[in-house]
Design a protein around this motif. Structure first.
Motif, short mmCIF file in Angstrom:
data_model
loop_
_atom_site.label_atom_id
_atom_site.label_comp_id
_atom_site.label_asym_id
_atom_site.label_seq_id
_atom_site.Cartn_x
_atom_site.Cartn_y
_atom_site.Cartn_z
N ALA A 198 6.97 -4.69 -26.18
CA ALA A 198 6.86 -4.63 -24.71
C ALA A 198 5.52 -4.05 -24.31
CB ALA A 198 8.01 -3.81 -24.14
N SER A 199 5.08 -3.00 -24.98
CA SER A 199 3.80 -2.36 -24.66
C SER A 199 3.37 -1.51 -25.84
CB SER A 199 3.93 -1.48 -23.40
OG SER A 199 4.83 -0.41 -23.64
N TYR A 200 2.08 -1.11 -25.83
CA TYR A 200 1.59 -0.23 -26.89
C TYR A 200 0.47 0.60 -26.32
CZ TYR A 200 -2.16 -3.67 -27.39
OH TYR A 200 -3.21 -4.49 -27.15
N SER A 201 0.23 1.76 -26.97
CA SER A 201 -0.82 2.66 -26.48
C SER A 201 -1.23 3.60 -27.60
CB SER A 201 -0.33 3.47 -25.27
OG SER A 201 0.76 4.28 -25.65
N GLU A 202 -2.39 4.20 -27.41
CA GLU A 202 -2.86 5.20 -28.37
C GLU A 202 -1.99 6.46 -28.23
OE1 GLU A 202 -6.73 7.94 -28.51
OE2 GLU A 202 -7.19 5.78 -28.77
N ALA A 203 -1.67 7.08 -29.35
CA ALA A 203 -0.79 8.26 -29.34
C ALA A 203 -1.50 9.44 -28.72
CB ALA A 203 -0.35 8.60 -30.75
N PRO A 204 -0.74 10.35 -28.09
CA PRO A 204 -1.34 11.58 -27.57
C PRO A 204 -1.99 12.36 -28.71
CG PRO A 204 0.89 11.30 -26.74
CD PRO A 204 0.69 10.28 -27.81
N PHE A 205 -2.87 13.32 -28.30
CA PHE A 205 -3.62 14.08 -29.30
C PHE A 205 -2.68 14.82 -30.25
CE2 PHE A 205 -5.69 18.00 -30.70
CZ PHE A 205 -6.80 17.47 -31.36
N ASN A 206 -1.58 15.41 -29.70
CA ASN A 206 -0.68 16.21 -30.55
C ASN A 206 0.20 15.35 -31.45
OD1 ASN A 206 0.87 15.17 -28.52
ND2 ASN A 206 2.07 17.04 -28.16
N GLU A 207 0.16 13.99 -31.29
CA GLU A 207 0.97 13.12 -32.13
C GLU A 207 0.11 12.23 -33.02
OE1 GLU A 207 4.15 10.97 -30.31
OE2 GLU A 207 4.61 12.58 -28.87
N GLY A 208 -1.18 12.51 -33.13
CA GLY A 208 -2.04 11.74 -34.02
C GLY A 208 -3.27 11.16 -33.36
N GLY A 209 -3.22 11.06 -32.03
CA GLY A 209 -4.39 10.61 -31.28
C GLY A 209 -4.90 9.24 -31.71
N TYR A 210 -6.22 9.14 -31.94
CA TYR A 210 -6.89 7.88 -32.24
C TYR A 210 -6.33 7.20 -33.50
CZ TYR A 210 -10.71 4.58 -33.08
OH TYR A 210 -11.45 3.43 -33.31
N GLY A 211 -5.82 7.97 -34.43
CA GLY A 211 -5.36 7.40 -35.71
C GLY A 211 -3.96 6.84 -35.65
N VAL A 212 -3.28 6.90 -34.48
CA VAL A 212 -1.89 6.44 -34.39
C VAL A 212 -1.72 5.60 -33.12
CG1 VAL A 212 0.53 7.14 -34.14
CG2 VAL A 212 -1.01 8.45 -35.64
N THR A 213 -0.96 4.51 -33.25
CA THR A 213 -0.63 3.69 -32.09
C THR A 213 0.89 3.74 -31.89
OG1 THR A 213 -2.50 2.20 -32.41
CG2 THR A 213 -0.64 1.35 -31.14
#
Length: 813
Positions: free
Chosen positions: A791-806
């Motif tokens: 349905a949708s996707y986004s970059e993870a918040p900083f405390n959940e991995g940030g740039y390295g996690v979607t």
């Protein structure tokens, strides 16, 4: 209790058995002196002690109780300033060793609620320093250790040196004077080392003559060369004895310092030995603790607050309670357990006089003795050989006139002897007594005997005295039938086998069966008929009524037994039918489950094959036909339909408001579409933590449902019995790690993972791709953008991995 009844009811034989099970002399003495008690608290305490000891025996075995000696006289002598002997000190040491062993045994049974023996075990004082000192200094009944004192060690070293010198000198003389000696040995006479010299050669060996052999062939001479050494030996022996006396005096002083603990240990160990002997006796005949209804109001004081004598007599004036005996499956403890027939007996509940009739050797006297003996045993703190919940009451006295007590010396016939006893019983018995009368009125004219028996029993009944009597008189059977508070009983006799069954039947008068037995044994019918003519018509009619009642009773018992058997068969058949139905349902469910799993596996295999084919075509740049996409879609829809069917069969989940949560409970989180375990309980705001795989999340309690145990079990079975993708989906992780993979490999795994996550109804997934050059992150974003399940996707918040996690949200069906 009067001593006569104890012997009449063979209570003394029970005490003999009990004494054999005790270990120490003190406990054996307690066994011999054990007498029935009459104070409720003492009886209840003694019964509880026996029960608690038996429970400990079953759990931990017996403590042993070896080495318990009566040291009280020795301790008193020591307190008066005397020195104890080696044997006396050794007994003190053995007593303390047993106290230590018993103390450890008591700790093994560490109960949350202490039993009646805990206080005794806790009260033991092993006095470890004194025990260890005695163990070190005293080696045996005749030997003190060398290191008991420095002086003793020094003297004994000197003694060994002198002994070696004496033996060296005497051995030298043995070699030189071998021809003069009777035997080539070194011996001792009057504490002096000597040589046995032939009498005719005594002048050839210089020395002192100390003795002569019995035959006169040899004299025992102390050679002059060892006289001085022997003198030194004797002096050292005297010094040794003085050192030993000083050691014994010092040890005796140490015993006096702990005289209170030592004496208390002896008392406690003796009591415990006595109590455990009672428990072992109970186990020998499978005894039970009798029920005393009056004990319900008794509050036991701690044993330390009162020391009571097991053999003492103390009247309990508060014993104003219904005196009822209700024995179930009672056995005489002195009869062979393999042969004795248990009896059920009641007295005092609806009737206080029980008249037992029946043939000789039918068990009447045994029933009488069993009742009296079990009452004596119960009031002595002994368990009784009967079934659980057998009830006794406390009697101040028990009187018994049983057996033939004809006295030639006093010129008393059997009747006179019995009547002498009965006169004494009538004068002494009261409402707190139990009276047992065997063959009352026998030994004289039957008419007068029956009249006397009826009058005596009427007087006892009128005074409210619990009485049990055996008789052959028919008049007493009629008296029991026509008098309120009086009941008949009989000992059953099998006329067919001419043997008594020894069963006691309450409420049924006995029949002599003389005619039936005689006919069975071959007596002519005409003689039996003639004998019947001599019997009074009324009496004959009464006997016929009794016989008819007995026949009806036997028929009813057979009917009851048949009904009981049929009921048991019906219950067994019902249980078997239920078990068979349950097995069939289980087999049906298993077959249905296996069929569904097989169908699901076929669908999954087909879908995976279609997925693979489409991925391969994408790699090759080939166009996927609409028919192939539709085929894959139809496979997915079929799987979803099957999954929905499975879920509809599952038991409903329970909300947390319906049942209190516990740590570790399996729950379903609606907002995440995941199952997990409770990691922390709801706080004041209704928030709790749920562990879902490696993910722990804080959720609202209203968002959580408790998964019933049967649902968790069902899902566990599916996981174990199926290797399908769906089964894996039930426990699929909410995240996938793609770090380290090539872009094409990563996208291939991500494609399959998204399909599985969608089937598992996960709402959100976490895709770990790392930072790197950003190529893998871009490829993942491109794939998610085109995937129809996302349905949708986004970059993870900083405390959940940030740039390295979607983070991707999946569409919900």
């Amino acid at each position: 209790m009067n001593e006569k009844v104890l012997k009449t009811l063979e209570y003394d034989k029970i005490l003999t058995q009990l004494e054999a099970l005790a270990v120490s002399d003190g406990a054996k003495k307690c066994c011999r002196e054990l007498r029935p008690m009459t104070k409720t608290e003492d009886i209840v305490r003694a019964q509880k002690e026996t029960s608690d000891a038996e429970a400990r025996l079953i759990a931990h075995g017996a403590p042993g109780f070896t080495g318990i000696h009566d040291i009280r006289a020795s301790v008193k002598r020591a307190e008066s300033g005397s020195s104890l002997s080696i044997i006396e000190l050794l007994r003190v040491q053995q007593l303390l060793a047993m106290a230590s062993k018993a103390k450890i045994y008591g700790r093994e049974d560490s109960r949350e609620v202490p039993d009646s023996l805990s206080e005794r075990f806790n009260g033991l004082a092993p006095v470890t320093p004194l025990r260890q000192l005695l163990e070190a200094d005293i080696l045996s009944e005749e030997e003190i250790a060398d290191n008991a004192s420095p002086g003793l060690a020094r003297v004994r070293r000197q003694l060994r040196t002198i002994s070696d010198r004496i033996h060296t000198e005497l051995n030298s003389l043995l070699i030189k004077n071998r021809s003069y000696l009777q035997d080539a040995v070194i011996t001792m006479r009057d504490g002096r080392y000597c040589l046995p010299v032939k009498t005719e050669n005594k002048g050839q060996v210089s020395g002192i003559v100390h003795d002569q052999s019995g035959s006169g062939k040899a004299v025992f001479i102390e050679p002059l060369s060892v006289v001085k050494l022997n003198n030194e030996w004797r002096e050292l022996e005297i010094q040794e004895q003085k050192e030993i006396e000083q050691i014994l005096a010092e040890l005796s002083t140490r015993v006096v310092e702990h005289s209170g603990e030592v004496t208390a240990d002896y008392k406690l160990l003796t009591e415990l030995d006595f109590i455990f002997a009672r428990a072992r006796l109970s186990r020998s005949y499978k005894g039970v603790e009798p029920v005393y209804p009056e004990a319900a109001n008794v509050v036991l004081r701690p044993a330390g607050e009162k020391t009571f004598d097991y053999g003492g007599f103390e009247e309990d004036e508060t014993n104003d309670y219904p005196r009822v005996i209700d024995l179930k499956k009672a056995r005489h403890p002195l009869l062979d357990p393999a042969k004795v027939v248990p009896i059920d007996l009641r007295l005092g509940d609806g009737f206080d006089l029980l008249i037992v009739t029946g043939p000789n050797t039918g068990g009447k006297t045994v029933s009488l003795k069993t009742t009296g003996l079990l009452c004596l045993m119960g009031q002595s703190g002994l368990h009784i050989p009967a079934a659980v919940n057998s009830r006794l009451c406390i009697f101040r006295e028990i009187y018994a006139d049983i057996g033939d007590e004809q006295s030639i010396e006093q010129s008393l016939s059997t009747f006179s002897s019995h009547m002498t006893n009965i006169v004494k019983i009538m004068a002494a018995a009261d409402e707190k007594s139990l009276v047992l009368l065997d063959e009352l009125g026998a030994g004289t004219d039957p008419v007068e005997g029956a009249a006397l028996a009826m009058a005596i029993l009427s007087r006892l009944h009128a005074r409210g005295i619990r009485t049990m009597a055996t008789t052959h008189y028919s008049e007493l059977k009629v008296y029991a039938l026509s008098t309120e508070g009086v009941e008949n009983a009989s000992c059953e006799f099998d006329v067919e086998t001419l043997r008594p069954t020894y069963r006691l039947l309450i409420g049924i008068p006995g029949k002599s069966n003389a005619f039936a037995i005689s006919r069975k044994l071959g007596l002519d019918d005409d003689i039996i008929a003639e004998a019947g003519g001599y019997i009074d018509t009324n009496e004959e009619a009464f006997e016929d009524v009794i016989a008819d009642l007995d026949r009806q009773r036997k028929e009813m018992e057979k009917t009851k037994e048949e009904v009981r058997r049929l009921q048991q068969e019906a219950e067994d058949l019902q249980k078997g039918a239920k078990r068979l139905q349950k097995d069939l349902e289980a087999k049906k469910a298993a077959l249905l489950h296996d069929a569904k799993e097989e169908a699901r596996q076929i669908l999954l295999d087909a879908k995976e094959a279609a997925d693979k084919a489409i991925r391969d075509m994408h790699k090759k740049g080939e166009k996927v036909s609409r028919e192939m996409e539709e085929a894959r879609t139809s496979l997915r829809l079929a799987l979803e339909k099957m999954n929905d069917s499975d879920r509809s069969d599952e038991p409903r989940r329970v909300t947390v408001t319906e049942k209190k949560l516990r740590l570790g409970d399996l729950v379903f989180v609606h907002s995440m579409g995941l199952k997990g375990t409770v990691a922390s309980l709801p706080d004041a705001k209704g928030k709790l933590s749920v562990q879902m795989g490696i993910l722990r999340s804080e959720v609202d309690a209203s968002d959580v449902e408790l998964v019933p145990e049967e649902t968790a079990t069902l899902e566990g079975k599916r996981t174990r019995t199926s290797v399908s993708g769906y089964s894996k989906g039930l426990t699929i992780s909410p995240e996938i790690n793609l770090i380290g993979l090539r872009t094409d490999e990563a996208i291939q795994q991500l494609d399959k993972y998204i399909d599985d996550a969608y089937l598992a109804r996960l709402e959100k997934v976490r895709i770990i791709h790392g930072r790197g050059t950003g190529a893998l992150k871009s490829a993942v974003a491109s794939f998610l953008k085109k995937n129809k399940h996302v349905a949708s996707y986004s970059e993870a918040p900083f405390n959940e991995g940030g740039y390295g996690v979607t983070l991707a949200e999946l569409k919900q069906k």
